[in-house]
Scaffold this motif. Sequence first.
Motif, PDB file in Angstrom:
ATOM      1  N   SER A  61      96.041 -48.395 -39.034  1.00 40.98           N
ATOM      2  CA  SER A  61      95.958 -47.100 -39.717  1.00 40.98           C
ATOM      3  C   SER A  61      94.558 -46.515 -39.696  1.00 40.98           C
ATOM      4  O   SER A  61      94.398 -45.291 -39.569  1.00 40.98           O
ATOM      5  N   VAL A 107      93.829 -45.179 -36.003  1.00 41.19           N
ATOM      6  CA  VAL A 107      94.725 -44.063 -35.671  1.00 41.19           C
ATOM      7  C   VAL A 107      94.388 -42.861 -36.552  1.00 41.19           C
ATOM      8  O   VAL A 107      94.433 -41.703 -36.098  1.00 41.19           O
ATOM      9  N   TRP A 151     101.619 -46.204 -37.484  1.00 40.60           N
ATOM     10  CA  TRP A 151     100.577 -47.177 -37.155  1.00 40.60           C
ATOM     11  C   TRP A 151     101.160 -48.579 -37.251  1.00 40.60           C
ATOM     12  O   TRP A 151     102.294 -48.765 -37.723  1.00 40.60           O
TER      13      TRP A 151
END
Length: 417
Positions: free
Chosen positions: A32, A35, A184
């Motif tokens: 996460s 991304v 993610w």
Amino acid sequence: MTDDFARLRQQVAGALGSDVGAPLGVAVSGGSDSVGLLTLLNEWRLDGGPELRAVTVDHGLRPEAAKEARAVARLCDGWHIPHTTLEWQGWSGTGNLPDAARRARYGMMAAWATKAGVPSIAVAHTADDQAETFLMRLARSSGLDGLSAMAPRWQQGGVTFLRPVLGVTRDELRSLLRARGVGWFDDPTNADPAYERVRARQVLQALAPLGIEAETLGDVARNLADARRYIEAQVALAAQDVARIEAGDVLIDRSKLSELDPEIARRLLQQAILWISGAEYPPRGPALKRVMRGIDAGDSATLHGCRFLIRADTLRITREAQAVAGLTARPGEVWDGRWRLSGPAMEGAIVAALGENGLKHCPDRQNSALPAASLRASPAVWQGQTLLSAPLAELENGWSVELVRRENHDFAALISH
């Protein structure tokens, strides 16, 4: 593009600055944090920011990693961002795996960026990472340097690595991804308490009811970083007054050194050691304090690949010959991280330490400003067992020597500021 996340984009753009090189690299693992960083940078790109090049390192340690790298590639393709996957196959199965993986990851990314013409790479270290690192270092009784905030940028392999989301939390990035409908991957090792960082993350969650959160520890780390910068400025002033460079050695006025505040003197010696040795980390505190006591007593010493030579009024810090024994480079390449020798093309010529044997074949070495201890560790050109040149020992034979800037450890620049 205006929405609730405009502040995050502005924060990232401000952290990178208007002079960030283009194209800008982005390290994306598929988690996460990375991304989320890619998403913010892509939105900035669409709003006039720099072109992007994404890179993913597959460490080959989890079977899911290749799938995650392919998913990142698909996301980048949909956003028209060129993407590259780098595969690491260098794990020996022994030693510190996280440290080995980190070193490999940044080394591979730096090599990729150099080849691809990418001057800088953004990495997704967040406020949570900074807080977790603070707790981990606190557990090791770290001092000011260890507890200070992560550097917003650093150099490796000629490439600048950037941390533009140090002021952004993981939850903020995940909120962005949910709002954008971007998925993610969660690495299962991020929940494994066998890893120190996971335990630090759990402790951080437990401290939240006391108001000790990622942002709080980030503020503390930045306050400590301000204090460190002030001390570093005092070290630079002291270095200009007490130290000078002579053919790669650091010469320090012993009388003036003794008058410095002990912490300033310690840091000055630490910087000189790092510059001469090229070590990633400074020597341990107790070892350096022993050397400092020896300097006061007039005793020479060896530490961290360096020799400390005591003269009546001068301390000379030079390279230790044993530390460079067996180290070789081709002519024109950098030897020992800071010397480059250039001269006539000769088949089989290599650069290596002069050593005791080479020193015997330098009839004019007495004309050099350097003592024998320094010359033994100095660069020379060899063809088999034949000494061709040793410029610092007054044996040139058409060769020249250049002292080059050592990445991240430039003591010469410290003195000249």
